[in-house]
Write a protein that holds these residues in place. Structure first.
Motif, PDB file in Angstrom:
ATOM      1  N   VAL A  14     135.233   2.075 -41.880  1.00 48.66           N
ATOM      2  CA  VAL A  14     134.981   3.332 -40.893  1.00 48.66           C
ATOM      3  C   VAL A  14     135.114   2.813 -39.497  1.00 48.66           C
ATOM      4  N   VAL A  15     135.926   3.639 -38.929  1.00 50.42           N
ATOM      5  CA  VAL A  15     136.192   3.334 -37.461  1.00 50.42           C
ATOM      6  C   VAL A  15     135.267   4.258 -36.442  1.00 50.42           C
ATOM      7  N   SER A  17     133.093  20.052 -37.194  1.00 51.09           N
ATOM      8  CA  SER A  17     132.521  20.696 -38.193  1.00 51.09           C
ATOM      9  C   SER A  17     132.992  20.452 -39.728  1.00 51.09           C
ATOM     10  N   ARG A  18     134.288  20.055 -39.900  1.00 50.10           N
ATOM     11  CA  ARG A  18     134.880  19.879 -40.884  1.00 50.10           C
ATOM     12  C   ARG A  18     134.882  18.490 -41.514  1.00 50.10           C
ATOM     13  N   GLN A  19     134.373  17.567 -40.503  1.00 50.13           N
ATOM     14  CA  GLN A  19     134.134  16.141 -40.843  1.00 50.13           C
ATOM     15  C   GLN A  19     132.724  15.702 -41.042  1.00 50.13           C
ATOM     16  N   LEU A  20     132.777  14.724 -42.014  1.00 50.93           N
ATOM     17  CA  LEU A  20     131.355  14.415 -42.419  1.00 50.93           C
ATOM     18  C   LEU A  20     130.931  13.393 -41.109  1.00 50.93           C
ATOM     19  N   PRO A  21     129.540  13.652 -40.755  1.00 53.61           N
ATOM     20  CA  PRO A  21     128.970  12.983 -39.294  1.00 53.61           C
ATOM     21  C   PRO A  21     129.417  11.620 -39.346  1.00 53.61           C
ATOM     22  N   ASP A  22     129.714  10.921 -38.187  1.00 54.38           N
ATOM     23  CA  ASP A  22     130.028   9.415 -38.093  1.00 54.38           C
ATOM     24  C   ASP A  22     128.842   8.740 -38.691  1.00 54.38           C
ATOM     25  N   ALA A  23     127.619   9.075 -38.536  1.00 53.67           N
ATOM     26  CA  ALA A  23     126.478   8.313 -38.896  1.00 53.67           C
ATOM     27  C   ALA A  23     126.398   8.104 -40.438  1.00 53.67           C
ATOM     28  N   ARG A  40     127.937   4.965 -45.544  1.00 51.73           N
ATOM     29  CA  ARG A  40     128.633   4.619 -46.818  1.00 51.73           C
ATOM     30  C   ARG A  40     129.576   3.711 -46.642  1.00 51.73           C
ATOM     31  N   ALA A  41     130.024   3.313 -45.415  1.00 56.64           N
ATOM     32  CA  ALA A  41     131.153   2.261 -45.333  1.00 56.64           C
ATOM     33  C   ALA A  41     130.688   0.774 -45.776  1.00 56.64           C
TER      34      ALA A  41
END
Length: 199
Positions: free
Chosen positions: A127-128, A155-161, A166-167
């Motif tokens: 994950v970047v 809003s369509r993307q999973l939050p960065d945190a 999960r990375a």
């Protein structure tokens, strides 16, 4: 061959990171570039049939199509059923070529990897990420980008945190290219010791 999934929210530096993997000699499948390719060719007739007025000169006009599907879950689903099988066959061809080339590792650069369940098709996920203020600054500097458009995309993307949690590996692009190159070198050393886990 081990397969790395490369993902990250918009403006995190994922495209740059993908280029640095290529620079390190790793075959990289670029999902966005493949979408462009199918929109300019094989997908155009089916997309036009489903969304009349979405193509110009036999190519999908991304802005027109976007206006028809953004904020409309049913339209988005309809589009995905047309485009996803085409993308899948391009991806399988890439994997077969990478395997034949003898590459120990290949990368699938997929923006919505987690959102589409793609993590089950790779052996590990990179994950970047970057600081939120750097992310916003990078995105709002792009042509045709507005804060409203940005919020719709996020809003369509999973939050960065959540992605970072999960990375298997996290690459931070906040401090320039050299630290990223170093992180990629470490990932490539570590990933070949990992068990294959894709389904």
């Amino acid at each position: 061959m081990l397969l790395l999934g490369l993902t990250g929210s918009i403006g995190m530096g994922k495209s740059t990171t993908a280029k640095l993997f290529e620079e390190a000699g790793v075959p990289v499948y670029d999902a966005d570039a493949t979408v462009h390719k199918v929109y300019e060719g094989e997908a155009a007739p089916a997309v036009e049939a489903a969304f009349p007025g979405s193509t110009v000169n036999g190519k999908v006009d991304r802005q027109k199509l976007s206006a028809m599907v953004v904020n409309n879950a049913d339209a988005m689903k309809k589009l995905e059923t047309i485009v996803h099988p085409m993308l899948r066959s391009h991806q399988l061809r890439f994997l077969s070529d990478a395997e034949k080339s003898g590459a120990p590792v290949a990368v699938l650069d997929v923006p919505l990897l987690y959102e589409t369940g793609g993590e089950s098709r790779v052996d590990a996920v990179v994950v970047v990420t970057t600081a939120p203020e750097i992310q916003r600054e990078r995105i709002l500097a792009r042509d045709n980008m507005t804060p409203e458009k940005l919020d719709a995309i996020l809003s369509r993307q999973l939050p960065d945190a959540e992605k970072r949690k999960r990375a298997d590996f996290v690459v931070d692009t906040s401090h320039g290219l050299d630290p990223v190159r170093q992180q990629i070198g470490e990932i490539l050393r570590d990933v070949v010791k990992m068990p294959r886990r894709r389904s």
